[in-house]
Scaffold this active site. Structure first.
Site, short mmCIF file in Angstrom:
data_model
loop_
_atom_site.label_atom_id
_atom_site.label_comp_id
_atom_site.label_asym_id
_atom_site.label_seq_id
_atom_site.Cartn_x
_atom_site.Cartn_y
_atom_site.Cartn_z
N ARG A 30 -10.12 0.90 8.88
CA ARG A 30 -9.66 -0.46 9.15
C ARG A 30 -10.70 -1.30 9.87
O ARG A 30 -10.44 -2.44 10.22
CB ARG A 30 -8.43 -0.37 10.05
CG ARG A 30 -7.17 -0.77 9.36
CD ARG A 30 -6.07 -0.52 10.36
NE ARG A 30 -4.94 -1.35 10.14
CZ ARG A 30 -3.86 -0.97 9.46
NH1 ARG A 30 -3.81 0.21 8.90
NH2 ARG A 30 -2.82 -1.76 9.37
N ARG B 45 -1.13 -9.21 13.31
CA ARG B 45 -1.66 -8.19 12.38
C ARG B 45 -2.52 -8.83 11.30
O ARG B 45 -3.54 -8.30 10.92
CB ARG B 45 -0.50 -7.39 11.77
CG ARG B 45 0.10 -6.37 12.74
CD ARG B 45 1.48 -5.93 12.32
NE ARG B 45 1.53 -5.30 11.02
CZ ARG B 45 2.65 -5.16 10.30
NH1 ARG B 45 3.80 -5.60 10.79
NH2 ARG B 45 2.60 -4.57 9.14
N LYS C 93 0.84 -1.22 0.00
CA LYS C 93 0.00 0.00 0.00
C LYS C 93 0.87 1.25 0.00
O LYS C 93 0.68 2.15 -0.81
CB LYS C 93 -0.93 0.02 1.24
CG LYS C 93 -1.86 -1.17 1.34
CD LYS C 93 -2.77 -1.06 2.54
CE LYS C 93 -2.08 -1.16 3.89
NZ LYS C 93 -1.45 -2.46 4.17
N ARG D 65 10.74 -2.08 11.14
CA ARG D 65 9.64 -1.56 11.94
C ARG D 65 9.47 -2.44 13.18
O ARG D 65 9.66 -3.65 13.12
CB ARG D 65 8.35 -1.58 11.11
CG ARG D 65 8.12 -0.25 10.43
CD ARG D 65 7.01 -0.27 9.44
NE ARG D 65 5.79 -0.89 9.92
CZ ARG D 65 4.67 -0.92 9.20
NH1 ARG D 65 4.63 -0.36 8.00
NH2 ARG D 65 3.59 -1.51 9.67
N ARG E 253 11.57 -5.92 4.46
CA ARG E 253 11.35 -4.47 4.46
C ARG E 253 12.33 -3.75 5.38
O ARG E 253 12.62 -4.18 6.50
CB ARG E 253 9.92 -4.15 4.91
CG ARG E 253 9.71 -2.65 5.15
CD ARG E 253 8.28 -2.25 5.24
NE ARG E 253 7.52 -2.98 6.22
CZ ARG E 253 6.19 -3.02 6.25
NH1 ARG E 253 5.48 -2.38 5.35
NH2 ARG E 253 5.56 -3.72 7.17
P1 AP5 Z 1 4.77 -1.59 1.91
O1 AP5 Z 1 4.44 -0.70 0.77
O2 AP5 Z 1 5.49 -1.06 3.07
O3 AP5 Z 1 3.44 -2.40 2.37
P2 AP5 Z 1 2.13 -1.90 3.13
O4 AP5 Z 1 0.96 -2.53 2.48
O5 AP5 Z 1 2.15 -0.42 3.26
O6 AP5 Z 1 2.34 -2.64 4.50
P3 AP5 Z 1 2.20 -2.12 6.00
O7 AP5 Z 1 2.94 -3.12 6.85
O8 AP5 Z 1 2.61 -0.70 6.10
O9 AP5 Z 1 0.69 -2.29 6.23
P4 AP5 Z 1 -0.05 -2.29 7.60
O10 AP5 Z 1 -1.43 -2.09 7.16
O11 AP5 Z 1 0.20 -3.46 8.43
O12 AP5 Z 1 0.67 -1.13 8.43
P5 AP5 Z 1 0.28 0.35 8.83
O13 AP5 Z 1 1.51 1.14 8.84
O14 AP5 Z 1 -0.90 0.82 8.07
O15 AP5 Z 1 5.59 -2.83 1.26
C1 AP5 Z 1 6.10 -3.88 2.06
C2 AP5 Z 1 7.48 -4.32 1.55
O16 AP5 Z 1 7.32 -4.90 0.27
C3 AP5 Z 1 8.47 -3.17 1.36
O17 AP5 Z 1 9.74 -3.63 1.71
C4 AP5 Z 1 8.41 -2.85 -0.14
O18 AP5 Z 1 9.63 -2.35 -0.62
C5 AP5 Z 1 8.09 -4.22 -0.73
N1 AP5 Z 1 7.23 -4.15 -1.91
C6 AP5 Z 1 6.09 -3.42 -2.05
N2 AP5 Z 1 5.51 -3.67 -3.25
C7 AP5 Z 1 6.31 -4.60 -3.86
C8 AP5 Z 1 6.24 -5.27 -5.13
N3 AP5 Z 1 5.23 -5.06 -5.99
N4 AP5 Z 1 7.21 -6.17 -5.44
C9 AP5 Z 1 8.22 -6.42 -4.57
N5 AP5 Z 1 8.34 -5.81 -3.36
C10 AP5 Z 1 7.39 -4.91 -3.01
O19 AP5 Z 1 -0.22 0.14 10.33
C11 AP5 Z 1 0.67 -0.23 11.36
C12 AP5 Z 1 -0.07 -0.28 12.68
O20 AP5 Z 1 -0.57 1.02 13.01
C13 AP5 Z 1 -1.30 -1.19 12.73
O21 AP5 Z 1 -1.00 -2.52 13.02
C14 AP5 Z 1 -2.12 -0.52 13.85
O22 AP5 Z 1 -1.62 -0.86 15.11
C15 AP5 Z 1 -1.86 0.96 13.62
N6 AP5 Z 1 -2.84 1.58 12.72
C16 AP5 Z 1 -2.59 2.15 11.50
N7 AP5 Z 1 -3.73 2.60 10.96
C17 AP5 Z 1 -4.74 2.32 11.83
C18 AP5 Z 1 -6.14 2.50 11.83
N8 AP5 Z 1 -6.75 3.06 10.80
N9 AP5 Z 1 -6.85 2.06 12.90
C19 AP5 Z 1 -6.25 1.49 13.96
N10 AP5 Z 1 -4.93 1.27 14.02
C20 AP5 Z 1 -4.17 1.68 12.97
MG MG Z 2 2.31 0.95 4.86
#
Ligand code: AP5
Ligand code: MG
Length: 213
Positions: free
Chosen positions: A88, A171, A13, A160, A127
């Site tokens: 979410r 997660r 994402k 992270r 990552r």
């Molecule tokens: P990346 O782009 O970082 O993936 P992502 O989908 O953004 O993954 P996240 O781990 O950030 O998602 P998440 O939803 O768990 O975390 P968030 O920060 O929102 O890509 C991943 C890796 O793959 C990278 O190394 C990249 O280089 C590689 N890659 C990407 N695309 C590729 C491709 N096509 N080919 C090869 N490699 C590729 O949330 C974290 C925490 O915050 C949650 O657990 C929760 O505690 C809290 N939180 C956040 N938002 C909320 C909310 N709305 N409500 C409640 N809690 C929340």
């Molecule tokens: Mg992300």
């Protein structure tokens, strides 16, 4: 244009959001990035959120809505917004709808980035991120030019806190239980656009462009 990008942890994402926001001049609002920078700055929100994130749980909705409402009201110089990691759960989706109604805005597309469990694990395990500028790397798929240093700002790259194996499992469970129902919410509104996120970054991005243009 106002977009939500959805998908399981590690689906890509954040990676795709950075490309989409440049292409369409959108305000990229990532709740995960905003929370991580609040933790880094030791702000009140950061202190409240830290424990939930470390344990792989969702941060309480009130904290998230406080962040989102503020961000949505800004962004004057953009052509729209791009929500990443929000909403979410159903409650957040309903609160978003209410907030947008008040601001006289609406969602145009909800991109659902699908990824297999194998893809997710490989992407999260490799990552690395720059906490200073937010750039995302992968040791195999998008490594930095100099080992472990950010190409943009030279800062050392880090894992992270929530990218540990046992936290990833939690997660994914939270995603299945609380976030998957949000897909149906948007499917019923005819906003859901499904994208195969398992291919390379550029192939996935082209798929997204086809849907948006
Ligand atoms: P990346 O782009 O970082 O993936 P992502 O989908 O953004 O993954 P996240 O781990 O950030 O998602 P998440 O939803 O768990 O975390 P968030 O920060 O929102 O890509 C991943 C890796 O793959 C990278 O190394 C990249 O280089 C590689 N890659 C990407 N695309 C590729 C491709 N096509 N080919 C090869 N490699 C590729 O949330 C974290 C925490 O915050 C949650 O657990 C929760 O505690 C809290 N939180 C956040 N938002 C909320 C909310 N709305 N409500 C409640 N809690 C929340
Ligand atoms: Mg992300």
């Amino acid at each position: 244009m106002n977009i939500i990008i959805f998908g399981p942890p590690g689906a890509g994402k954040g990676t795709q959001a950075k490309k989409i926001k440049e292409q369409f001049n959108l305000n990229h609002i990532s709740t995960g990035d905003l929370l991580r920078s609040a933790i880094e700055n030791k702000s009140e929100i950061g202190l409240k959120a830290e424990g939930f994130i470390r344990e792989g749980k969702l941060v309480p909705d009130e904290i998230i809505m406080e962040i989102i409402t503020k961000e949505l009201a800004e962004g004057k110089n953009f052509s729209g917004f791009l929500l990443d990691g929000f909403p979410r759960n159903i409650n957040q989706a309903e609160m978003l709808e209410e907030t947008l109604r008040r601001l006289n805005k609406k969602i145009d597309h909800v991109i659902n980035l699908e990824a297999s469990e194998e893809t997710i694990i490989e992407r999260i395990c490799g990552r690395r991120i720059c906490l200073k500028c937010g750039k995302i790397y992968h040791i195999k798929f998008s490594p930095p030019t100099v080992d472990n240093k950010c190409d943009n700002c030279g800062e050392s790259l880090t894992h992270r806190d929530d990218d540990k194996e046992e936290t990833i499992k939690k997660r994914l469970k939270v995603f299945q239980e609380q976030t998957v129902p949000v897909f149906d919410y948007y499917r019923k509104k005819n906003l859901l656009r499904i994208i195969d996120g398992n291919s390379s970054e550029s192939v996935v991005f082209n798929g997204i462009l086809e849907v948006l243009q």
